[in-house]
Motif scaffolding. Sequence first.
Motif, short mmCIF file in Angstrom:
data_model
loop_
_atom_site.label_atom_id
_atom_site.label_comp_id
_atom_site.label_asym_id
_atom_site.label_seq_id
_atom_site.Cartn_x
_atom_site.Cartn_y
_atom_site.Cartn_z
N ALA A 32 0.86 -0.95 -0.28
CA ALA A 32 0.08 0.09 0.05
C ALA A 32 1.02 1.26 -0.13
O ALA A 32 0.48 2.19 -0.60
N ALA A 33 1.95 1.25 0.81
CA ALA A 33 2.97 2.40 0.84
C ALA A 33 4.56 2.01 1.19
O ALA A 33 4.64 1.01 1.73
N ALA A 145 -4.57 -3.28 12.34
CA ALA A 145 -5.23 -2.56 11.27
C ALA A 145 -5.59 -1.15 11.37
O ALA A 145 -5.67 -0.59 10.37
N GLY A 146 -5.61 -0.55 12.71
CA GLY A 146 -5.65 1.01 12.85
C GLY A 146 -4.64 1.59 12.57
O GLY A 146 -4.98 2.90 12.51
N ILE A 147 -3.37 1.09 12.37
CA ILE A 147 -2.39 2.16 12.19
C ILE A 147 -2.38 2.33 10.54
O ILE A 147 -2.42 1.53 9.83
N PRO A 148 -2.52 3.68 10.18
CA PRO A 148 -2.33 3.90 8.80
C PRO A 148 -1.13 3.40 8.19
O PRO A 148 0.02 3.38 8.62
N LEU A 149 -1.46 2.54 6.74
CA LEU A 149 -0.23 1.89 6.22
C LEU A 149 0.97 3.10 5.78
O LEU A 149 1.94 2.62 5.83
N THR A 150 0.38 3.95 5.46
CA THR A 150 1.57 5.24 5.19
C THR A 150 2.45 5.27 6.30
O THR A 150 3.64 5.84 6.11
N SER A 151 2.04 5.37 7.62
CA SER A 151 2.58 5.66 8.72
C SER A 151 3.61 4.18 8.96
O SER A 151 4.68 4.04 9.27
N ALA A 152 2.73 2.89 8.95
CA ALA A 152 3.42 1.75 9.42
C ALA A 152 4.47 1.45 8.36
O ALA A 152 5.28 0.92 8.95
N ALA A 153 4.40 1.92 7.12
CA ALA A 153 5.72 1.65 6.07
C ALA A 153 6.85 1.88 6.55
O ALA A 153 7.89 1.18 6.43
N LEU A 154 7.02 3.07 7.53
CA LEU A 154 8.39 3.63 8.01
C LEU A 154 9.07 2.85 9.31
O LEU A 154 10.08 2.77 9.51
N ILE A 155 7.95 1.98 9.74
CA ILE A 155 8.39 1.16 10.75
C ILE A 155 9.72 0.21 10.15
O ILE A 155 10.76 -0.02 10.93
N GLY A 156 9.21 -0.37 9.10
CA GLY A 156 10.19 -1.41 8.58
C GLY A 156 11.65 -1.28 8.33
O GLY A 156 12.63 -2.04 8.25
#
Length: 349
Positions: A32-33, A145-156
Motif C-alpha cells: 500500500a505504501a 489494522a488501525g495504524i495507517p499503512l502510510t505511517s506503518a511503512a516507515l517502521i520497517g
Amino acid sequence: MRGVVFDGKQAQVVDDLEIRDPGPGEVLVDVAAAGLCHSDLSVIDGTIPFPVPVVLGHEGAGVVEAVGAGVKHVAPGDHVALSTLANCGACADCDRGRPTMCRKAIGMPGRPFSRGGNPLYQFASNSAFAERTVVKAVQAVKIPAGIPLTSAALIGCGVLTGVGAVLNRAKVDRGDSVVVIGTGGIGLNVLQGARIAGAAVIVAVDANPEKEAVARQFGATHFLTSAEGVRDILPKGADHAFECVGRVELIRQAIDLLDRHGQAILLGTPPATAEASFLVSSMFLDKSILGCRYGASRPQRDIPLYAGLYERGALLLDELVTRTYPVEDFAGAVADAEGGKVARGVLTF
C-alpha cells in the motif's frame, strides 16, 4: 503491475512487472505504501553496489494477499509491516537473537520479479516499490489494522534502524547524554529513541536551521547547526554520539565529542571504500566505535513493540510522513528527498 526499476543507468516507473506466486514459507503482499529511504538513492548513485536490473524499495507496508505452505502467523487480509531481514532462523546468530548478523540475510538477493520474460533482482529481500512483492514469512510482521499503512511503512527501516540503534545497540539509559548528527529520517528516529529511553540531554546537529522545529518535536532538547557548540552544552562530552549522515569527517566529529566511556554509533552510509581516521590515544578512556546494522533489530519482536508505542502516543509515525506521492511521481519524491524538503516521502499505490 507498476514498480520502480533501476537498470544500472536510471530508475524509472514501469507498468509491466510480473511477480511469481509465493512458495513454501513465503508471503505475497499487496503493497500500500513505501518510504523513500536514503539507501534506495544510494543504489542509484552507486554508493551501495547492487546487481541490476533491480526493483527498488525496502521500507513498506501492505495487506497479505496469499501465503505459501507452512505460513501460520499471518493470513490473507492481515496488515503487515515488512522488514528487510530474510534471516534463516536456524543459524547460530539467529539462535542467539541476532538476526541482523544472519549470513543468509545478507548479499543473497532473490529474483521473484520478471519483466518481458527476464528476471529482476529484489532489493534488500523486499522491493517495496512494487504493487506486490513476495517476502519470506519472517519478514512479514502483523500490525494492528488501525495504524495507517502510510505511517506503518516507515517502521520497517527508519524506525527499526534509528530507534533500534538507541535501544538495542547503544542501550542508552535514563539520564544519559546523546548527540545526533543529522536529522533526516534516521536521525529523527534516533532522537525519539533517545527520548523514549529517558536521555536527559539530546543534542541535534544539522546544518539546516529549518529542521530545528521537527528535531525538537521528536525529542531534541537542544539544536545546533554546527557541532562546535556541543561542548558548550556538554563540557565533558557525550555518552553517545550517533552519526546519521555517512560522511567520514562527521564520523570523526562524533568520536571527538565523546566523554569518557562514550560510544560513537555509525548509522550513515558512506561509500563502500571510504576510510575514517581518529586519534587512537583518545580511545583508551574506554571509548567505543560501534557499527550498527538495521538497529540490531529483531523485527518480529520490535515491530509489534513499536506499533504498541505508537498506539500509546509514545512513538511518532504520522509526523515522519512529510508528503505522500503516487508511485508515478517517483522522480518528484527523489528530488524532494535530495533537496532536504522532507523527513520522509512515502510512495503510494
